[in-house]
Design a protein around this motif. Structure first.
Motif, PDB file in Angstrom:
ATOM      1  N   LYS A  29      21.497  28.626  25.279  1.00 33.81           N
ATOM      2  CA  LYS A  29      20.180  29.268  25.311  1.00 33.81           C
ATOM      3  C   LYS A  29      20.032  30.132  26.561  1.00 33.81           C
ATOM      4  CE  LYS A  29      17.905  25.396  24.553  1.00 33.81           C
ATOM      5  NZ  LYS A  29      16.775  24.450  24.340  1.00 33.81           N
ATOM      6  N   ARG A  30      20.559  29.644  27.674  1.00 39.64           N
ATOM      7  CA  ARG A  30      20.493  30.417  28.918  1.00 39.64           C
ATOM      8  C   ARG A  30      21.252  31.727  28.752  1.00 39.64           C
ATOM      9  NH1 ARG A  30      22.980  27.018  33.393  1.00 39.64           N
ATOM     10  NH2 ARG A  30      21.155  25.735  32.894  1.00 39.64           N
ATOM     11  N   ALA A  31      22.432  31.675  28.117  1.00 41.07           N
ATOM     12  CA  ALA A  31      23.208  32.898  27.887  1.00 41.07           C
ATOM     13  C   ALA A  31      22.478  33.846  26.939  1.00 41.07           C
ATOM     14  CB  ALA A  31      24.581  32.540  27.330  1.00 41.07           C
ATOM     15  N   CYS A  32      21.845  33.284  25.904  1.00 43.08           N
ATOM     16  CA  CYS A  32      21.115  34.121  24.942  1.00 43.08           C
ATOM     17  C   CYS A  32      19.955  34.861  25.605  1.00 43.08           C
ATOM     18  CB  CYS A  32      20.604  33.259  23.788  1.00 43.08           C
ATOM     19  SG  CYS A  32      21.899  32.686  22.660  1.00 43.08           S
ATOM     20  N   GLU A  33      19.329  34.234  26.555  1.00 46.80           N
ATOM     21  CA  GLU A  33      18.215  34.883  27.267  1.00 46.80           C
ATOM     22  C   GLU A  33      18.731  35.899  28.279  1.00 46.80           C
ATOM     23  OE1 GLU A  33      16.365  31.431  28.831  1.00 46.80           O
ATOM     24  OE2 GLU A  33      15.460  30.842  26.905  1.00 46.80           O
ATOM     25  N   LYS A  34      19.821  35.569  28.972  1.00 52.38           N
ATOM     26  CA  LYS A  34      20.358  36.457  30.013  1.00 52.38           C
ATOM     27  C   LYS A  34      20.990  37.711  29.418  1.00 52.38           C
ATOM     28  CE  LYS A  34      23.488  36.477  33.998  1.00 52.38           C
ATOM     29  NZ  LYS A  34      24.418  35.669  34.837  1.00 52.38           N
ATOM     30  N   PHE A  35      21.672  37.555  28.275  1.00 49.81           N
ATOM     31  CA  PHE A  35      22.390  38.680  27.664  1.00 49.81           C
ATOM     32  C   PHE A  35      21.751  39.069  26.329  1.00 49.81           C
ATOM     33  CE2 PHE A  35      25.464  35.990  29.990  1.00 49.81           C
ATOM     34  CZ  PHE A  35      25.827  36.886  30.993  1.00 49.81           C
ATOM     35  N   ALA A  36      20.435  39.019  26.260  1.00 48.91           N
ATOM     36  CA  ALA A  36      19.692  39.117  24.995  1.00 48.91           C
ATOM     37  C   ALA A  36      20.118  40.281  24.118  1.00 48.91           C
ATOM     38  CB  ALA A  36      18.194  39.202  25.291  1.00 48.91           C
ATOM     39  N   VAL A  65      25.681  29.666  14.624  1.00 54.38           N
ATOM     40  CA  VAL A  65      24.225  29.533  14.499  1.00 54.38           C
ATOM     41  C   VAL A  65      23.863  28.092  14.142  1.00 54.38           C
ATOM     42  CG1 VAL A  65      22.247  30.166  13.050  1.00 54.38           C
ATOM     43  CG2 VAL A  65      23.779  31.942  13.930  1.00 54.38           C
ATOM     44  N   ALA A  66      24.577  27.513  13.193  1.00 54.14           N
ATOM     45  CA  ALA A  66      24.278  26.154  12.753  1.00 54.14           C
ATOM     46  C   ALA A  66      24.489  25.146  13.876  1.00 54.14           C
ATOM     47  CB  ALA A  66      25.135  25.791  11.541  1.00 54.14           C
ATOM     48  N   VAL A  67      25.583  25.280  14.621  1.00 51.53           N
ATOM     49  CA  VAL A  67      25.858  24.349  15.720  1.00 51.53           C
ATOM     50  C   VAL A  67      24.740  24.388  16.747  1.00 51.53           C
ATOM     51  CG1 VAL A  67      27.365  23.953  17.708  1.00 51.53           C
ATOM     52  CG2 VAL A  67      28.353  24.288  15.442  1.00 51.53           C
ATOM     53  N   LEU A  68      24.362  25.583  17.167  1.00 51.84           N
ATOM     54  CA  LEU A  68      23.279  25.691  18.155  1.00 51.84           C
ATOM     55  C   LEU A  68      21.976  25.145  17.580  1.00 51.84           C
ATOM     56  CD1 LEU A  68      22.109  26.539  20.830  1.00 51.84           C
ATOM     57  CD2 LEU A  68      21.998  28.913  19.988  1.00 51.84           C
ATOM     58  N   GLY A  69      21.695  25.426  16.303  1.00 49.07           N
ATOM     59  CA  GLY A  69      20.474  24.929  15.685  1.00 49.07           C
ATOM     60  C   GLY A  69      20.419  23.417  15.623  1.00 49.07           C
ATOM     61  N   VAL A  70      21.539  22.790  15.281  1.00 44.24           N
ATOM     62  CA  VAL A  70      21.587  21.326  15.224  1.00 44.24           C
ATOM     63  C   VAL A  70      21.320  20.742  16.606  1.00 44.24           C
ATOM     64  CG1 VAL A  70      23.104  19.345  14.845  1.00 44.24           C
ATOM     65  CG2 VAL A  70      23.083  21.225  13.199  1.00 44.24           C
ATOM     66  N   TRP A  71      21.950  21.299  17.624  1.00 47.11           N
ATOM     67  CA  TRP A  71      21.729  20.794  18.982  1.00 47.11           C
ATOM     68  C   TRP A  71      20.288  21.014  19.430  1.00 47.11           C
ATOM     69  CZ3 TRP A  71      26.968  23.053  20.994  1.00 47.11           C
ATOM     70  CH2 TRP A  71      27.969  22.089  20.814  1.00 47.11           C
ATOM     71  N   MET A  72      19.697  22.139  19.058  1.00 43.47           N
ATOM     72  CA  MET A  72      18.306  22.398  19.442  1.00 43.47           C
ATOM     73  C   MET A  72      17.357  21.399  18.781  1.00 43.47           C
ATOM     74  SD  MET A  72      18.362  26.597  19.405  1.00 43.47           S
ATOM     75  CE  MET A  72      16.583  26.792  19.569  1.00 43.47           C
ATOM     76  N   SER A  73      17.755  20.870  17.619  1.00 47.41           N
ATOM     77  CA  SER A  73      16.924  19.864  16.952  1.00 47.41           C
ATOM     78  C   SER A  73      17.089  18.485  17.588  1.00 47.41           C
ATOM     79  CB  SER A  73      17.288  19.779  15.469  1.00 47.41           C
ATOM     80  OG  SER A  73      18.521  19.089  15.280  1.00 47.41           O
ATOM     81  N   GLY A  74      18.098  18.340  18.459  1.00 47.45           N
ATOM     82  CA  GLY A  74      18.373  17.059  19.093  1.00 47.45           C
ATOM     83  C   GLY A  74      19.422  16.233  18.375  1.00 47.45           C
ATOM     84  N   ALA A  75      19.958  16.750  17.260  1.00 51.85           N
ATOM     85  CA  ALA A  75      20.910  15.983  16.451  1.00 51.85           C
ATOM     86  C   ALA A  75      22.344  16.187  16.928  1.00 51.85           C
ATOM     87  CB  ALA A  75      20.772  16.360  14.983  1.00 51.85           C
TER      88      ALA A  75
END
Length: 616
Positions: A9-16, A67-77
């Protein structure tokens, strides 16, 4: 603890606005990656999926999986990667081991769904998984006959990703090739090290790229780095005799197999500005725990794996558990500050670590089963295995798992499994006490249960396996029988090649005759003839490596070019005969000139393994 999704998420914000992932079909910015992952996370939360739940991600390498991997982690799973090319039985075994409470199907967008639990799995996810540091479940071959489920940590994965990015100066100026398939923990460094660094992840279009296609892809996309195994490098080099150097590549990370100095020297001719890095470490310790920058003038023979990563220590111990002096071989034990959490067995965590006493200090370490020694400069050299585990194309294989699958077939009374050197790499060979007429049925049976790299390339049927006086299998005699069998196959195949080349009018023979000769040669069947022309390539001993050799041989023999994936779409002998007949009847401008086809070495390797297998 630093969660991996925090780094992303930090990379996505820094290199948007920068390009995160690209292919010929699509490009995705870092901001779009974060937004799409957020949508996956929202869908999972709406299904009450979160901390302590396992989510299976079904599909193949590419933007959708990231996308799916990041989404799963963002959900806490917790992430469980499941490549859709694996046999259905193995996929279900993996999904049931968590058990996976939901799935994200990446083969057609991102279909998020709850997954019905099997009988006996009803209720909550095992309490042992309710830990916020649990990041993913990865699988390796298991000696019990079932794949081992290893629970990896956010802390350990973050530690490695940040180290690799920092140590090798990976950043927005880099373009990394995404070559690793799902279901292996190596996927995480292959995909995520570039992304936490602001680099661009470049995804090949073809699921099954041949060597020529990979080299063209690297050049076209001006790739600067990638991860691979040495056997893959050998195939690339065999196809690169007339390929101009690729100076853009500056980093290649090797792992999974011994790295030879001669290969490195050839590699640096093709990639003149490339730093070769040799990585080493098992899944249980969280990715690599050793690295070695191979010099431009490498020492002859197998290269060392070098020194430990920060926060990791390795000890070479003798049979009594005592430290070996420098230069003396023993078993390598790795103590990492951030290892995996252990094996998930029947809903509970089982530790793979042992307690050592090193200079009076209590140390928890993983016994790798690898034999090694400490060099005078402090670096580590890996010498081989102390057990029946092998690696083929970087994939860890427990021969006992293959043997268990073979013995579960009703036609088999007993079986012995070993690895032998073949034309290009190691292959699995099965010596079976049973009926040879059941070989076709046995191959089909195993094809639905094992990864293709685990499938025996050759079967030797005996009326009875040789035994020692104590009644145990005579492993030495069986290994020798397997070795002789593989050598005899190779001899028959060489004779067939020589005979075919000397026959007048060989090029004028029918497509079927020429195809049969190549099939029997590449698959190891010797002089043949092919008994069943409805059989597919894997039924006669073909493997995920040799089908790529088949691809190269067919293109050279028939003077045509076609994508490797066509051989998976037309897997049976008759289907390939019809396909070759159709492409050779096409206009001559589709056929390369003689100089373009002459002298091309047998080459290439499957980067992903989907078998188009004819079911009984």
């Amino acid at each position: 603890m630093q969660a991996v999704d925090t780094l992303l998420k930090r990379a996505c914000e820094k290199f948007a606005d920068a390009t995160a992932i690209t292919s010929s079909a699509d490009s995705m910015s870092y901001s779009a990656l974060l937004a799409r992952a957020g949508q996956v996370a929202d869908e999972l939360r709406a299904l009450d999926i979160g901390r302590g739940h396992v989510v299976g991600i079904l599909g193949r390498r590419g933007a959708s999986a990231v996308v799916a991997v990041l989404g799963v982690w963002m959900s806490g799973a917790i992430v469980m990667l499941v490549d859709d090319s694996l046999p259905e039985v193995r996929r279900e075994t993996m999904l049931n081991s968590g058990p996976a409470r939901a799935t994200v199907d990446c083969t057609d967008g991102h279909r998020v769904a709850l997954r019905p639990l099997a009988s006996g799995q009803e209720g909550a996810t095992p309490a042992d998984l309710d830990d916020e540091d649990y990041a993913y479940i990865a699988f390796t071959s298991g000696s019990t006959g079932q794949p081992k489920a290893i629970v990896g940590s956010h802390t350990g994965l973050s530690h490695f990703l940040e180290w690799q990015s920092r140590e090798f100066g990976i950043g927005p100026h880099d373009r990394f090739a995404h070559l690793t398939n799902l279901s292996f923990d190596v996927w995480f460094r292959d995909a995520l090290t570039p992304l936490i660094s602001g680099a661009t992840l470049c995804v090949p279009d073809e699921r099954h790229l041949d060597a020529d296609g990979v080299l063209a892809f690297l050049r076209h996309h001006e790739i600067t780095g990638f991860h691979l195994v040495p056997s893959l490098a050998k195939v690339w080099l065999s196809a690169a005799a007339q390929t101009a150097p690729l100076p853009a590549v500056r980093l290649s990370f090797f792992a999974g197999e011994p790295l030879d100095g001669a290969l490195v020297s050839s590699w640096q001719t093709l990639f003149p500005d490339c730093q070769v890095v040799n990585l080493y470490g098992p899944t249980e310790t969280t990715l690599a725990q050793h690295f070695h920058r191979v010099p431009r003038d490498p020492a002859p023979g197998i290269q060392p794996v070098g020194r430990n990563l920060p926060g990791s220590r390795s000890h070479v111990l003798d049979d009594k558990g005592e430290l070996c002096p420098d230069g003396t071989a023993g078993e390598i034990h790795i103590a990492a500050d951030h290892p995996s959490h252990g094996y998930l067995v029947d809903g509970r965590m089982v530790s793979p670590f042992v307690e050592l006493r090193i200079d009076g200090e209590r140390v928890l370490a993983y016994p790798t089963g690898d034999l090694g020694r400490r060099a005078a400069d402090g670096g580590l050299e890996v010498l081989g295995r102390a057990d029946d585990q092998i690696k083929i194309a970087g994939v860890r294989i427990e021969l006992q798992e293959v043997r268990s699958a073979i013995q579960s077939h009703p036609s088999v009374r007993d079986a012995f499994v070993c690895a032998q050197e073949d034309r290009f790499t190691k292959v699995v060979v099965a010596v079976v006490e049973g009926d040879a007429s059941a070989e076709r049925e046995l191959r089909d049976y195993l094809g639905g249960r094992l990864m293709s790299v685990m499938l025996p390339a050759a079967f030797l049927f005996l009326p009875e396996l040789p035994k020692l006086p104590n009644g145990k299998a005579d492993r030495k005699a069986l290994s020798e029988a397997a070795r002789v069998h593989v050598q005899e196959r190779a001899r028959r195949a060489a004779e067939e090649r020589a005979t075919a080349a000397q026959e007048p009018g060989a090029r004028g023979r029918s497509v079927a005759d020429r195809l049969e000769r190549i099939w029997l040669d590449v698959a190891g069947g010797g002089a043949g003839p092919l008994a069943d022309r409805e059989a597919n390539f894997f039924d006669v001993g073909g493997t995920s490596l040799t089908i790529v050799v088949l691809h190269a041989e067919l293109q050279r023999e028939f003077g045509v070019r076609f994508p490797l994936v066509r051989l998976f779409e037309h897997a049976s002998f008759n289907a390939q005969r019809r396909f070759l007949t159709s492409v050779t009847d096409e206009p001559r401008d589709r056929v390369p000139s003689a100089p373009a086809t002459a002298g091309r070495a047998t080459r290439s390797r499957v980067l992903s393994t989907r078998r188009a297998r004819r079911r009984p």
